[in-house]
Design an enzyme around this catalytic site. Sequence first.
Site, PDB file in Angstrom:
ATOM      1  N   ARG A 118      57.318  19.779  51.752  1.00  0.00           N
ATOM      2  CA  ARG A 118      58.405  21.044  52.262  1.00  0.00           C
ATOM      3  C   ARG A 118      57.416  22.389  52.503  1.00  0.00           C
ATOM      4  NH1 ARG A 118      62.551  22.041  47.306  1.00  0.00           N
ATOM      5  NH2 ARG A 118      61.584  24.105  47.575  1.00  0.00           N
TER       6      ARG A 118
ATOM      7  N   ARG B 229      54.751  16.894  45.698  1.00  0.00           N
ATOM      8  CA  ARG B 229      56.222  16.358  46.320  1.00  0.00           C
ATOM      9  C   ARG B 229      56.104  15.863  47.785  1.00  0.00           C
ATOM     10  NH1 ARG B 229      60.712  20.166  44.735  1.00  0.00           N
ATOM     11  NH2 ARG B 229      59.259  21.712  45.783  1.00  0.00           N
TER      12      ARG B 229
ATOM     13  N   ARG C 283      56.531  31.730  44.195  1.00  0.00           N
ATOM     14  CA  ARG C 283      58.095  31.141  43.743  1.00  0.00           C
ATOM     15  C   ARG C 283      57.920  31.274  42.186  1.00  0.00           C
ATOM     16  NH1 ARG C 283      57.757  25.775  46.702  1.00  0.00           N
ATOM     17  NH2 ARG C 283      59.309  25.208  45.125  1.00  0.00           N
TER      18      ARG C 283
ATOM     19  N   LYS D  16      64.526  19.827  38.756  1.00  0.00           N
ATOM     20  CA  LYS D  16      65.976  19.968  38.856  1.00  0.00           C
ATOM     21  C   LYS D  16      66.691  19.055  39.854  1.00  0.00           C
ATOM     22  CE  LYS D  16      65.471  24.474  40.185  1.00  0.00           C
ATOM     23  NZ  LYS D  16      64.051  24.400  40.103  1.00  0.00           N
TER      24      LYS D  16
ATOM     25  N   ARG E  37      70.379  32.288  40.515  1.00  0.00           N
ATOM     26  CA  ARG E  37      68.706  32.834  40.379  1.00  0.00           C
ATOM     27  C   ARG E  37      68.832  34.216  39.814  1.00  0.00           C
ATOM     28  NH1 ARG E  37      66.779  28.357  43.526  1.00  0.00           N
ATOM     29  NH2 ARG E  37      64.571  28.525  43.571  1.00  0.00           N
TER      30      ARG E  37
END
Length: 217
Positions: A160, A127, A171, A13, A88
């Site tokens: 992160r 990431r 998640r 995203k 969400r």
Amino acid sequence: MRAILLGPPGAGKGTQAETIVKEFSIPHISTGDIFRKNIKEGTELGKKAKEYMDQGKLVPDDLTVELVKDRLQQDDCKKGFLLDGFPRTIYQADALEEALKSMDQKLDYVINIEVRKELLVERAVGRRVCKDCGQTYHTKFNPPSKDGICDNCGGDLQQRKDDTEETVANRINVYEEQTAPLIDYYTKKGILINIDGEKPIDEVGKDIVAKMRNKIV
Ligand code: AP5
Ligand code: MG
Ligand code: ZN
């Protein structure tokens, strides 16, 4: 253009938001980024959000909805916006619809980036994000030219806190339970665009822009 980016954690995203906001000259509104900024600055909102985010849970709806409503009132949203990671929950989606109605606006598209569950953990764990400019990389799929250093600004790349294997798994579960029902919700409204998010980054971007430009739902 008023659009939403939908998709599981690590689907791409944030990565695709860069392309879309350039193409349509609209602001990128990521609730995750706003919460992380508040955590960094030590605000009250940041303190509240951190508890949930560190565990991979959703920040309560009331906090999130108020934040987005305020943001949508700002001048730069007059020509449109791209929401990333909001709504969400069905509650958030209903609240958004109501807020837009009161501003005489409606959504054009919801872009649903589809990536199989088994690919998501690798994407999130690999990431890396620049601590200064926020540019996102991936150790394997989109590496910087110099290890650990941002190509854009020379800043350090960081991981992160919620990108550990365990938290990403949480998640993904939260996504499946609370967010995936939005696919049906927006399909029924006739504004959902499905995108194959397993192609290379630039191809996914081209597919999204083409479908948005040609109004293909
Ligand atoms: P948020 O920051 O929104 O996280 P998320 O939804 O879990 O999504 P991510 O940011 O992890 O993934 P992404 O889809 O943006 O992927 P990216 O482009 O970076 O939310 C974090 C937390 O905040 C939530 O858990 C919650 O606690 C809270 N929160 C936020 N919004 C909320 C709300 N509305 N209500 C309640 N709580 C809320 O890509 C991932 C990696 O893959 C990158 O390394 C990238 O380089 C790579 N990649 C991207 N595309 C490709 C591709 N096509 N091929 C190969 N690699 C790719
Ligand atoms: Mg993101
Ligand atoms: Zn940078």
